[in-house]
Design a protein around this motif. Structure first.
Motif, PDB file in Angstrom:
ATOM      1  N   SER A  23     -32.942  80.071 -27.696  1.00 24.01           N
ATOM      2  CA  SER A  23     -31.274  79.329 -27.980  1.00 24.01           C
ATOM      3  C   SER A  23     -30.908  79.779 -29.913  1.00 24.01           C
ATOM      4  O   SER A  23     -32.187  79.467 -30.021  1.00 24.01           O
ATOM      5  N   GLY A  47     -27.894  79.169 -23.240  1.00 24.97           N
ATOM      6  CA  GLY A  47     -27.875  78.050 -23.508  1.00 24.97           C
ATOM      7  C   GLY A  47     -26.940  76.480 -24.439  1.00 24.97           C
ATOM      8  O   GLY A  47     -26.361  75.915 -23.980  1.00 24.97           O
ATOM      9  N   ASN A  72     -29.812  84.967 -19.895  1.00 24.68           N
ATOM     10  CA  ASN A  72     -31.018  83.622 -19.843  1.00 24.68           C
ATOM     11  C   ASN A  72     -29.286  82.708 -19.604  1.00 24.68           C
ATOM     12  O   ASN A  72     -29.077  81.803 -20.378  1.00 24.68           O
ATOM     13  N   PRO A  74     -29.785  78.568 -18.403  1.00 20.74           N
ATOM     14  CA  PRO A  74     -30.571  76.898 -18.757  1.00 20.74           C
ATOM     15  C   PRO A  74     -29.205  76.199 -17.316  1.00 20.74           C
ATOM     16  O   PRO A  74     -28.267  75.937 -18.071  1.00 20.74           O
ATOM     17  N   TYR A  76     -29.369  72.872 -16.955  1.00 20.13           N
ATOM     18  CA  TYR A  76     -29.019  71.638 -17.482  1.00 20.13           C
ATOM     19  C   TYR A  76     -27.710  71.773 -18.443  1.00 20.13           C
ATOM     20  O   TYR A  76     -27.333  71.194 -18.607  1.00 20.13           O
ATOM     21  N   ARG A  77     -27.458  73.238 -18.610  1.00 22.91           N
ATOM     22  CA  ARG A  77     -27.004  72.786 -19.840  1.00 22.91           C
ATOM     23  C   ARG A  77     -25.515  72.656 -19.642  1.00 22.91           C
ATOM     24  O   ARG A  77     -24.774  71.889 -18.309  1.00 22.91           O
ATOM     25  N   SER A  98     -32.906  78.893 -15.810  1.00 23.14           N
ATOM     26  CA  SER A  98     -34.507  78.208 -16.175  1.00 23.14           C
ATOM     27  C   SER A  98     -33.880  76.936 -15.801  1.00 23.14           C
ATOM     28  O   SER A  98     -32.145  76.334 -15.591  1.00 23.14           O
ATOM     29  N   GLN A  99     -34.508  75.777 -15.670  1.00 19.71           N
ATOM     30  CA  GLN A  99     -34.696  74.360 -15.238  1.00 19.71           C
ATOM     31  C   GLN A  99     -33.433  73.861 -14.904  1.00 19.71           C
ATOM     32  O   GLN A  99     -32.414  73.218 -15.053  1.00 19.71           O
ATOM     33  N   HIS A 147     -40.400  74.780 -23.986  1.00 19.98           N
ATOM     34  CA  HIS A 147     -40.274  74.162 -22.983  1.00 19.98           C
ATOM     35  C   HIS A 147     -41.560  74.198 -22.288  1.00 19.98           C
ATOM     36  O   HIS A 147     -41.479  75.172 -20.672  1.00 19.98           O
TER      37      HIS A 147
END
Length: 318
Positions: A23, A47, A72, A74, A76-77, A98-99, A147
């Motif tokens: 990020s 992200g 990429n 994430p 959860y964003r 990810s995440q 992370h």
């Protein structure tokens, strides 16, 4: 130069060098473009990006190179569903998610013809991702910035375990790597490529405040802290923020008190504003192995050359 592995075959790249999606650092086109042009896989970090900015950067990537690149994401964003809508429409060659779980996105991107890599930090999640049908894995160990897994299993151990558990899947190792010797080590234990984060954070094209780079450049291998246990921990340089978190955790402070301190500091403060005292200066332990800021293409070339030199130095059986 080409170094052929199952990962390079899957992704259509010349070298088993993947630039981590970081990020701010790679939330612009300059860094991933340079890496992809040099034969690795450049990765756009979606992200923190607004959708119009992400669309513009994808345009710049597509016009700037005919080599593969990745986005990429994430999971959860905020606004992730709208971002997925955009990416499905734009059909990037590679998605690194990810995440979150792969079943949330896999069918849509598979139908769009996108290669789907999923980030994991342990055997259990690797097996679940394999069963869901991902095309490959990015396996992150404790040394990584950002992370890493809270259980702090080293990259060498977790990559070896995942490679043994899901031998059918190409694996990209991440965490603690800075050079071609690290690439050789990763390939020796079953990975097909290495994801380099901190090494490309310290590149000329990184979209980050120079104060952030200077702080990472000064760091040694023991100068990071893993903080935020129970809150989505991060590995970051030791500074006032990290030391306050360490004191709270060591004193047994309750979760609400730790969360208040943890959320008061952000990556943006360090990466965008240059506040390396109070911001989250995310970096891996490999910061202590790096002593220069170089053009990203030069970093890719050096990693490949160092890999060849390392392999040539290895003892051969009589």
């Amino acid at each position: 130069m080409r170094i052929r592995t199952p990962v390079t075959d899957l992704l259509g790249i010349d070298l088993p060098v993947v630039q981590a999606g970081m990020s701010w650092v790679s939330s612009a086109s300059a860094l991933p473009l340079a890496v992809s042009r040099a034969g690795g896989l450049g990765v756009v970090a979606a992200g923190p990006m607004r959708i119009p900015d992400l669309s513009r950067v994808i345009d710049e990537m597509e016009h700037g190179t005919d080599q593969p690149f990745a986005v990429n994401l994430p999971l959860y964003r905020r606004g992730v569903d709208e971002v997925m809508d955009l990416l499905v429409a734009r059909r990037p060659r590679v998605l690194i998610a990810s995440q979150g779980g792969p079943r949330r996105y896999l069918a849509r991107f598979r139908d769009a013809g996108t290669i789907c890599l999923h980030v994991v930090a342990g055997v259990e999640h690797a097996v679940k991702a394999a069963e869901a049908g991902v095309d490959g894995l990015v396996v992150v160990g404790a040394e990584a910035g950002g992370h890493p897994a809270p259980d702090q299993v080293s990259t060498l151990v977790v990559v070896r375990a995942v490679a043994a558990a899901v031998p059918e899947l190409p694996v990209i190792a991440s965490g603690g790597f800075a050079d071609g010797a690290g690439l050789a080590a990763a390939l020796a234990i079953g990975a097909g490529a290495v994801q380099f984060g901190t090494r490309f954070l310290l590149s000329a094209e990184a979209n980050v405040h120079r104060a952030y780079q200077d702080a990472v450049l000064r760091a040694g291998i023991t100068d990071t802290r893993l903080v935020g246990r129970g809150l989505g921990p991060v590995r970051a340089l030791a500074n006032e923020f990290a030391e306050r978190m360490v004191k709270l955790e060591d004193s047994g402070a309750d979760l609400d008190a730790r969360r208040a301190e943890f959320t008061r500091s952000t990556l943006r403060m360090a990466a965008y504003d240059g506040d390396v005292v109070h911001g989250k200066v995310e970096a891996g332990q490999s910061a202590g192995l790096i002593d220069s800021v170089l053009p990203a293409g030069e970093i890719v070339r050096r990693i490949a050359e160092e890999y060849v030199a390392t392999v040539d130095r290895l003892p051969r059986p009589d």
